[in-house]
Motif scaffolding. Structure first.
Motif, PDB file in Angstrom:
ATOM      1  N   LEU A 407      12.139  -6.416  -1.684  1.00 44.57           N
ATOM      2  CA  LEU A 407      12.673  -5.265  -2.420  1.00 44.57           C
ATOM      3  C   LEU A 407      11.676  -4.758  -3.449  1.00 44.57           C
ATOM      4  O   LEU A 407      11.447  -3.535  -3.559  1.00 44.57           O
ATOM      5  N   ASP A 408      11.061  -5.658  -4.194  1.00 45.01           N
ATOM      6  CA  ASP A 408      10.098  -5.254  -5.223  1.00 45.01           C
ATOM      7  C   ASP A 408       8.892  -4.552  -4.606  1.00 45.01           C
ATOM      8  O   ASP A 408       8.407  -3.539  -5.134  1.00 45.01           O
ATOM      9  N   ALA A 409       8.396  -5.086  -3.482  1.00 43.40           N
ATOM     10  CA  ALA A 409       7.220  -4.493  -2.840  1.00 43.40           C
ATOM     11  C   ALA A 409       7.521  -3.094  -2.330  1.00 43.40           C
ATOM     12  O   ALA A 409       6.698  -2.175  -2.475  1.00 43.40           O
ATOM     13  N   SER A 410       8.697  -2.904  -1.741  1.00 40.48           N
ATOM     14  CA  SER A 410       9.045  -1.581  -1.225  1.00 40.48           C
ATOM     15  C   SER A 410       9.327  -0.595  -2.346  1.00 40.48           C
ATOM     16  O   SER A 410       8.956   0.590  -2.257  1.00 40.48           O
ATOM     17  N   MET A 411       9.938  -1.051  -3.443  1.00 38.48           N
ATOM     18  CA  MET A 411      10.227  -0.165  -4.564  1.00 38.48           C
ATOM     19  C   MET A 411       8.958   0.308  -5.248  1.00 38.48           C
ATOM     20  O   MET A 411       8.869   1.466  -5.672  1.00 38.48           O
ATOM     21  N   ALA A 412       7.961  -0.575  -5.331  1.00 41.48           N
ATOM     22  CA  ALA A 412       6.698  -0.196  -5.967  1.00 41.48           C
ATOM     23  C   ALA A 412       6.021   0.943  -5.206  1.00 41.48           C
ATOM     24  O   ALA A 412       5.441   1.859  -5.811  1.00 41.48           O
ATOM     25  N   MET A 413       6.093   0.897  -3.885  1.00 35.53           N
ATOM     26  CA  MET A 413       5.496   1.955  -3.070  1.00 35.53           C
ATOM     27  C   MET A 413       6.363   3.211  -3.055  1.00 35.53           C
ATOM     28  O   MET A 413       5.852   4.335  -3.147  1.00 35.53           O
ATOM     29  N   LEU A 414       7.667   3.027  -2.943  1.00 37.08           N
ATOM     30  CA  LEU A 414       8.563   4.171  -2.838  1.00 37.08           C
ATOM     31  C   LEU A 414       8.631   4.955  -4.146  1.00 37.08           C
ATOM     32  O   LEU A 414       8.847   6.175  -4.133  1.00 37.08           O
ATOM     33  N   ARG A 415       8.415   4.275  -5.256  1.00 38.22           N
ATOM     34  CA  ARG A 415       8.447   4.945  -6.556  1.00 38.22           C
ATOM     35  C   ARG A 415       7.395   6.057  -6.623  1.00 38.22           C
ATOM     36  O   ARG A 415       7.618   7.099  -7.223  1.00 38.22           O
ATOM     37  N   ARG A 416       6.261   5.830  -5.970  1.00 38.98           N
ATOM     38  CA  ARG A 416       5.194   6.833  -5.929  1.00 38.98           C
ATOM     39  C   ARG A 416       5.163   7.582  -4.599  1.00 38.98           C
ATOM     40  O   ARG A 416       4.264   8.375  -4.356  1.00 38.98           O
ATOM     41  N   LYS A 417       6.128   7.262  -3.725  1.00 39.75           N
ATOM     42  CA  LYS A 417       6.221   7.881  -2.401  1.00 39.75           C
ATOM     43  C   LYS A 417       4.939   7.687  -1.594  1.00 39.75           C
ATOM     44  O   LYS A 417       4.541   8.552  -0.807  1.00 39.75           O
ATOM     45  N   ALA A 418       4.322   6.536  -1.794  1.00 44.00           N
ATOM     46  CA  ALA A 418       3.072   6.223  -1.085  1.00 44.00           C
ATOM     47  C   ALA A 418       3.358   5.996   0.395  1.00 44.00           C
ATOM     48  O   ALA A 418       4.288   5.257   0.755  1.00 44.00           O
ATOM     49  N   HIS A 419       2.567   6.639   1.245  1.00 43.12           N
ATOM     50  CA  HIS A 419       2.653   6.505   2.708  1.00 43.12           C
ATOM     51  C   HIS A 419       3.999   6.980   3.268  1.00 43.12           C
ATOM     52  O   HIS A 419       4.270   6.742   4.454  1.00 43.12           O
ATOM     53  N   LEU A 420       4.800   7.624   2.464  1.00 42.64           N
ATOM     54  CA  LEU A 420       6.126   8.030   2.913  1.00 42.64           C
ATOM     55  C   LEU A 420       6.050   9.119   3.986  1.00 42.64           C
ATOM     56  O   LEU A 420       6.920   9.211   4.861  1.00 42.64           O
ATOM     57  N   HIS A 421       4.986   9.923   3.949  1.00 42.62           N
ATOM     58  CA  HIS A 421       4.881  11.048   4.885  1.00 42.62           C
ATOM     59  C   HIS A 421       4.773  10.577   6.334  1.00 42.62           C
ATOM     60  O   HIS A 421       5.148  11.306   7.259  1.00 42.62           O
ATOM     61  N   TRP A 422       4.270   9.355   6.552  1.00 39.34           N
ATOM     62  CA  TRP A 422       4.181   8.839   7.920  1.00 39.34           C
ATOM     63  C   TRP A 422       5.565   8.623   8.529  1.00 39.34           C
ATOM     64  O   TRP A 422       5.737   8.656   9.748  1.00 39.34           O
ATOM     65  N   TYR A 423       6.545   8.403   7.685  1.00 38.35           N
ATOM     66  CA  TYR A 423       7.910   8.152   8.145  1.00 38.35           C
ATOM     67  C   TYR A 423       8.721   9.447   8.218  1.00 38.35           C
ATOM     68  O   TYR A 423       9.432   9.685   9.197  1.00 38.35           O
ATOM     69  N   THR A 424       8.608  10.270   7.188  1.00 39.85           N
ATOM     70  CA  THR A 424       9.338  11.543   7.206  1.00 39.85           C
ATOM     71  C   THR A 424       8.813  12.459   8.308  1.00 39.85           C
ATOM     72  O   THR A 424       9.563  13.274   8.860  1.00 39.85           O
ATOM     73  N   GLY A 425       7.540  12.315   8.642  1.00 47.62           N
ATOM     74  CA  GLY A 425       6.966  13.115   9.717  1.00 47.62           C
ATOM     75  C   GLY A 425       7.508  12.763  11.084  1.00 47.62           C
ATOM     76  O   GLY A 425       7.371  13.537  12.048  1.00 47.62           O
ATOM     77  N   GLU A 426       8.130  11.582  11.206  1.00 43.32           N
ATOM     78  CA  GLU A 426       8.726  11.152  12.481  1.00 43.32           C
ATOM     79  C   GLU A 426      10.231  11.358  12.507  1.00 43.32           C
ATOM     80  O   GLU A 426      10.919  10.861  13.401  1.00 43.32           O
ATOM     81  N   GLY A 427      10.741  12.082  11.514  1.00 44.13           N
ATOM     82  CA  GLY A 427      12.158  12.435  11.540  1.00 44.13           C
ATOM     83  C   GLY A 427      13.031  11.675  10.567  1.00 44.13           C
ATOM     84  O   GLY A 427      14.251  11.885  10.546  1.00 44.13           O
TER      85      GLY A 427
END
Length: 488
Positions: A407-427
């Motif tokens: 949970l901590d590792a994912s929150m640290a990345m999601l807080r800055r939306k790091a690499h999130l575009h790879w997932y939103t780009g797939e729907g």
């Protein structure tokens, strides 16, 4: 002696075989699905180990065993052909073909029609495994699964092997689990899951993939055995003094542990003789089904010469954190339930007394609202190269530290939306990440409240069981076998 499992379908026609004692035993088959690179590597090691235990040649599928015990329950994991060959009842799945093509060329144990491969890798992306590349091969996976299910007499459940760090093992597995629960609601799903560890990470987006896999594991799996590459590499370096150059040794350790867990499914016994009995004994609440496996002895051949080789030594070792296949410290939580599956010739009374003694001496490390929460089972047939062994299964509240790490590792990345575009780009949508985080936090809270005694409940009943004895010739052959950590 009649073996019965609690969730048996009344319309099913169980296959029966005659035991040496003249009693009848019911066959309850399992269909295995090995998904992604890690799942297929672990699965291949598993089939290596249990094919040897059942006297089946890995390369040809021919039976060459010497004991009738090897055939009594071979149908739990193997199918027999008209040409007197056996093949593994498994579906080999990957979004790219390279891994499973190597397995197809290495052994005739695998049915050619059961290889399912896509045209492109999921690229370590949950979204591609769930929404695009994985979804493209889902129908073929389900069709092959349906064919295997229809070929058995009395299906007890599915065994899924996968990692949740990659795209295929996380995304496609979640998709498959949802379909299996919908199509086979009365059968159990048992997952062996490789969980990412920060010190062994090879993919930046592993925390995202693991996070997004959580809802499927919590809501669709009945038994989830948690494996950790970091713990496995430490076992190789610290316990076995092996210089690591790949994953074959850690896959073999996982396979040995899986062999121990499934011993009572594959050989005559009473306690934990089916997936549902393991489920009843180990899972006090449906959501709290995440189990920590362990194995003993985990020592080199030279170290084994200096060991006492006693049951007492095995019991001590299986409760050591160093012998667990997940980086969990049992002292940082409380055990809801625990089980020890012992293999080799030993006294059932001694085993029960030693296991009960562990609980009495460490009573503060067990929850007090499940009075009889430690179980034992014994099988006289030892694994290759050992006179005796023990496999540990623990349902501990200490696993919340592993979930908190994810949970901590994912929150640290999601807080800055790091690499999130790879997932939103797939729907995918960002809300799906937030929902998964809430699910992960909820399971952490569930385990925490269980440790604090806010919930109350009881474990399933049962008593220690003893399996049928092996033939003396088999015991002598086992004693002369190679070290159990030899992978060739």
């Amino acid at each position: 002696m009649s073996e019965k499992s609690g969730g048996q379908d009344e319309e099913a026609a169980p296959s029966l075989v005659v035991l040496r004692s003249g009693d009848w035993v019911e066959m309850r088959e399992i269909v295995t699905l090995q998904i992604g690179g890690a799942g297929n590597a672990i699965g291949d090691s598993f089939w290596h180990v249990i094919s040897h235990e059942h006297g089946v040649d890995y390369a040809s599928g021919r039976f060459g065993g010497t004991s009738p015990l090897q055939l009594e329950r071979i149908n739990v994991f193997f199918n027999a052909t008209a040409s007197k060959r056996f093949y593994a009842r498994t579906i080999l799945i990957d979004t790219e073909a390279s891994t499973i093509q190597r397995l197809n060329a290495s052994s005739q144990l695998y049915r050619p029609e059961n290889f399912v491969a896509g045209s492109e890798s999921a690229g370590n992306n949950f979204a591609r495994g769930y929404h695009t590349d994985g979804a493209a091969i889902l129908d073929q996976v389900l069709e092959n699964t349906r064919r295997e299910v229809e070929s058995v007499d009395s299906l007890q459940g599915f065994q899924l092997l996968h990692s949740i760090g990659g795209g295929t093992g996380s995304g496609l597995t979640s998709l498959i689990m949802e379909a299996l629960v919908e199509q086979y609601p009365d059968n159990l799903l048992c997952n062996y899951v490789t969980i990412p560890s920060p010190n062994m990470s090879q993919v930046v987006v592993e925390p995202y993939n693991a996070l997004l896999s959580t809802p499927a594991l919590v809501n669709n799996s009945h038994l989830t055995f948690c494996l950790d590459n970091e713990a496995l590499f430490q076992i190789c370096n610290r316990n076995l003094k092996i210089k690591m150059s790949g994953y074959e040794h850690i896959n073999h350790i996982v396979a040995l542990t899986m062999s121990g867990i499934t011993t009572c499914l594959r050989f005559p016994g009473q306690l934990n003789a089916g997936l549902r009995k393991i489920y009843v004994n180990m899972v006090p609440f449906p959501r709290l089904h995440f189990l920590i496996p362990g194995f003993a002895p985990l020592v080199t051949c030279k170290q084994q010469q200096f060991s006492k080789g006693t049951v007492s030594e095995l019991v001590q070792q299986i409760f050591y954190s160093n012998n667990l296949l997940c980086a969990i410290d049992l002292r940082k939580g409380k055990l809801l339930t625990a089980a020890g599956i012992f293999r080799g010739r030993m006294s059932p009374r001694e085993v029960d007394q030693l296991m009960t003694g562990v609980r009495n001496k460490n009573i503060n490390n067990f929850v007090d609202w499940i009075p009889n929460n430690i179980k034992t089972a014994i099988c006289d047939i030892p694994p290759r190269g050992l006179k005796m062994s023990a496999t540990f299964i623990g349902n501990t509240t200490a696993i919340q530290t592993l979930f908190q790490r994810l949970l901590d590792a994912s929150m640290a990345m999601l807080r800055r939306k790091a690499h999130l575009h790879w997932y939103t780009g797939e729907g995918m949508e960002e809300q799906e990440f937030q929902d998964a985080q809430q699910e992960l936090q909820a399971i952490i809270d569930d385990y925490r409240s269980s440790a604090e005694g806010e919930d109350s409940g009881g474990g399933g009943g049962g008593s220690g069981g003893r399996s049928g004895s092996a033939e003396s010739g088999e015991e002598e052959a086992t004693a002369e076998a190679r070290c159990q950590y030899c992978t060739e």
